[in-house]
Write an enzyme that holds these catalytic residues in place. Sequence first.
Site, PDB file in Angstrom:
ATOM      1  N   ASP A  12       7.462 -12.399  -4.989  1.00  0.00           N
ATOM      2  CA  ASP A  12       6.035 -12.428  -4.662  1.00  0.00           C
ATOM      3  C   ASP A  12       5.224 -12.225  -5.950  1.00  0.00           C
ATOM      4  O   ASP A  12       5.744 -11.708  -6.941  1.00  0.00           O
ATOM      5  CB  ASP A  12       5.755 -11.303  -3.653  1.00  0.00           C
ATOM      6  CG  ASP A  12       4.280 -11.136  -3.378  1.00  0.00           C
ATOM      7  OD1 ASP A  12       3.630 -12.141  -3.018  1.00  0.00           O
ATOM      8  OD2 ASP A  12       3.768  -9.999  -3.536  1.00  0.00           O
ATOM      9  N   ASP A  14       1.131 -11.453  -6.140  1.00  0.00           N
ATOM     10  CA  ASP A  14       0.058 -10.465  -6.070  1.00  0.00           C
ATOM     11  C   ASP A  14       0.588  -9.123  -5.544  1.00  0.00           C
ATOM     12  O   ASP A  14       1.124  -9.063  -4.450  1.00  0.00           O
ATOM     13  CB  ASP A  14      -1.049 -11.000  -5.143  1.00  0.00           C
ATOM     14  CG  ASP A  14      -2.398 -10.409  -5.485  1.00  0.00           C
ATOM     15  OD1 ASP A  14      -2.448  -9.444  -6.264  1.00  0.00           O
ATOM     16  OD2 ASP A  14      -3.403 -10.913  -4.960  1.00  0.00           O
ATOM     17  N   ASP A 208       5.832  -6.767  -2.200  1.00  0.00           N
ATOM     18  CA  ASP A 208       5.180  -5.470  -1.968  1.00  0.00           C
ATOM     19  C   ASP A 208       4.683  -5.305  -0.534  1.00  0.00           C
ATOM     20  O   ASP A 208       4.172  -4.256  -0.187  1.00  0.00           O
ATOM     21  CB  ASP A 208       4.001  -5.290  -2.935  1.00  0.00           C
ATOM     22  CG  ASP A 208       2.856  -6.242  -2.630  1.00  0.00           C
ATOM     23  OD1 ASP A 208       3.127  -7.454  -2.485  1.00  0.00           O
ATOM     24  OD2 ASP A 208       1.703  -5.785  -2.515  1.00  0.00           O
TER      25      ASP A 208
END
Length: 278
Positions: A12, A14, A208
């Site tokens: 991922d 961001d 996240d």
Amino acid sequence: MIPFKAKALLIDLDGTIYHGKHAIKDAGRLIACLKKSGLPYRFVTNNSSTSPDKVAERLREMGIDAEAGDVCTSAQAAAAYVAACKPGAAVHVIGEEGLLDALREAGLHLQSEAPDFVVQGIDRCFTYEKAALAVDRIRGGATYVLTNPDLLLPSDNGFIPGAGSIGAMLSAASGAEPVLIGKPSSILMDYALQQLGCNAEETWVIGDNLATDIAAGKAAGCGTLLVLTGLTTCDNYEVYAQKAGCRPDLICTALDDVINWITGEQAAHAGMPPIREE
Ligand SMILES: [Mg+2]
């Protein structure tokens, strides 16, 4: 601790590699370590507005080694999905440059008359007229495809409505549930795996967000590693895990721990919240 046996990684962006315009601590070192080891990986992003070229450029500006080919966007996966369903299909599009480019590159015809598909991503010039036209085409029989279900996006001015918020309006008005491409759907992950030429069982997802990254990784059949570098923290982990209805295979508090896990240098689970079996 689970020993590192992954043959590929889906990462991922961001909250995992950067926050806004700033790289997360050790992100550059993690990518340099992957390049050096030759372990295949892709950055996987729900963002449909930007081309892989621009995503890579942005990463390089932060000191992170990246090329367009390292990036898989929900726009590319949406275009590949539509092209696989019907090669050369007619597509009515609501979206930005990254989505328009990806659809054209996949050999699809962008037209508003009698489209086979309505493909929608984020459109920061969205209007009532655009909504009316898209709803008419979906009600007329076009298959509705949504690049990503994110309701909100972080921006320089706080959170702004994402593609999912526009999608909620089109879905309510048309009565049609869209085909979801981006995380937590496995379609984006499957596309990235296909690009890598790797199987899900030998690939790990790093992210996240439990509700998107980890859920999509599980849906695709990959191993899942949650990093506490963005949305999820030790304090909110339990609440987010309950909400997402899934838990990662492994948790690392920082990217340094991820590097140690990959290189086998020390236990990656130091300081992790407990992981419960589902
Ligand atoms: Mg994230």
